[in-house]
Design a protein around this motif. Structure first.
Motif, PDB file in Angstrom:
ATOM      1  N   TRP A  10       0.835  -1.205   0.000  1.00 31.32           N
ATOM      2  CA  TRP A  10       0.000   0.000   0.000  1.00 31.32           C
ATOM      3  C   TRP A  10       0.869   1.253   0.000  1.00 31.32           C
ATOM      4  O   TRP A  10       0.560   2.226  -0.698  1.00 31.32           O
ATOM      5  CB  TRP A  10      -0.947   0.016   1.196  1.00 31.32           C
ATOM      6  N   ALA A  11       1.938   1.248   0.771  1.00 31.56           N
ATOM      7  CA  ALA A  11       2.827   2.409   0.814  1.00 31.56           C
ATOM      8  C   ALA A  11       3.490   2.629  -0.546  1.00 31.56           C
ATOM      9  O   ALA A  11       3.607   3.774  -1.013  1.00 31.56           O
ATOM     10  CB  ALA A  11       3.877   2.237   1.915  1.00 31.56           C
ATOM     11  N   LEU A  12       3.913   1.556  -1.202  1.00 28.74           N
ATOM     12  CA  LEU A  12       4.492   1.683  -2.537  1.00 28.74           C
ATOM     13  C   LEU A  12       3.434   2.198  -3.515  1.00 28.74           C
ATOM     14  O   LEU A  12       3.711   3.084  -4.340  1.00 28.74           O
ATOM     15  CB  LEU A  12       5.051   0.342  -3.025  1.00 28.74           C
ATOM     16  N   GLY A  13       2.233   1.669  -3.415  1.00 32.17           N
ATOM     17  CA  GLY A  13       1.140   2.145  -4.262  1.00 32.17           C
ATOM     18  C   GLY A  13       0.871   3.627  -4.059  1.00 32.17           C
ATOM     19  O   GLY A  13       0.615   4.366  -5.018  1.00 32.17           O
ATOM     20  N   ALA A  14       0.936   4.071  -2.809  1.00 32.66           N
ATOM     21  CA  ALA A  14       0.733   5.495  -2.515  1.00 32.66           C
ATOM     22  C   ALA A  14       1.827   6.336  -3.151  1.00 32.66           C
ATOM     23  O   ALA A  14       1.550   7.378  -3.758  1.00 32.66           O
ATOM     24  CB  ALA A  14       0.684   5.729  -1.008  1.00 32.66           C
ATOM     25  N   ALA A  15       3.073   5.894  -3.032  1.00 37.54           N
ATOM     26  CA  ALA A  15       4.187   6.642  -3.626  1.00 37.54           C
ATOM     27  C   ALA A  15       4.028   6.744  -5.143  1.00 37.54           C
ATOM     28  O   ALA A  15       4.222   7.818  -5.727  1.00 37.54           O
ATOM     29  CB  ALA A  15       5.518   5.993  -3.263  1.00 37.54           C
ATOM     30  N   ILE A  16       3.648   5.655  -5.775  1.00 39.46           N
ATOM     31  CA  ILE A  16       3.467   5.653  -7.230  1.00 39.46           C
ATOM     32  C   ILE A  16       2.279   6.541  -7.618  1.00 39.46           C
ATOM     33  O   ILE A  16       2.362   7.334  -8.561  1.00 39.46           O
ATOM     34  CB  ILE A  16       3.293   4.215  -7.754  1.00 39.46           C
ATOM     35  N   ALA A  17       1.180   6.414  -6.897  1.00 37.81           N
ATOM     36  CA  ALA A  17      -0.016   7.208  -7.202  1.00 37.81           C
ATOM     37  C   ALA A  17       0.259   8.705  -7.057  1.00 37.81           C
ATOM     38  O   ALA A  17      -0.148   9.504  -7.916  1.00 37.81           O
ATOM     39  CB  ALA A  17      -1.177   6.779  -6.305  1.00 37.81           C
TER      40      ALA A  17
END
Length: 148
Positions: A10-17
């Protein structure tokens, strides 16, 4: 643990988003469509104007993207807190990101309301950079799942 792995994703997804939203914001800014739609929160009474000028659709994509990014950032923060981040800084990052995403949306709305006044737009960009850096830091602080 599996929960920690979910929080890390989720944290990686947030960074990418957040990064993609910053790129979209740059396109909005540099194609001069920041004021393509000045009514808030909708555009000409709709969330999305099908068949509208592509400049209006680009502007609206940034608005809709903000809602998606806010959801991903809040989910990443919640996952981090749910799995009981072991260090205070990770808990701080999660809480800060959860609050900062609302500040960022407010600055985006204020940017439109102020007719793209330079201090407001600069603050909006700065908050976006803080969101991205914070999301990257949160991802990097999450434990890596052990190989099975």
């Amino acid at each position: 643990s599996a929960s920690a792995g979910v929080a890390r994703r989720w944290a990686l997804g947030a960074a990418i988003a957040v990064y993609l939203q910053i790129v979209l914001g740059a396109v909005v800014r540099h194609t001069d469509v920041g004021l393509a739609c000045t009514d808030l929160p909708l555009c000409k009474g709709a969330l999305w104007l099908f068949g509208a000028d592509p400049r209006v659709q680009l502007h609206m994509a940034h608005r809709v993207g903000a809602l998606v990014v806010a959801g991903v950032v809040i989910a990443a923060a919640a996952q981090t807190l749910r799995v009981g981040a072991k260090d205070a800084f990770s808990r701080f990052l999660a809480c800060a990101l959860g609050g900062l995403v609302f500040v960022q949306i407010g600055l985006g709305l204020l940017s439109i309301h102020s007719a793209l006044e330079v201090v407001t737009v600069t603050a909006h960009l700065g908050a976006g950079a803080l969101l991205w850096g914070g999301a990257v830091a949160l991802w990097r602080r999450q434990p890596v799942a052990a190989a099975a």
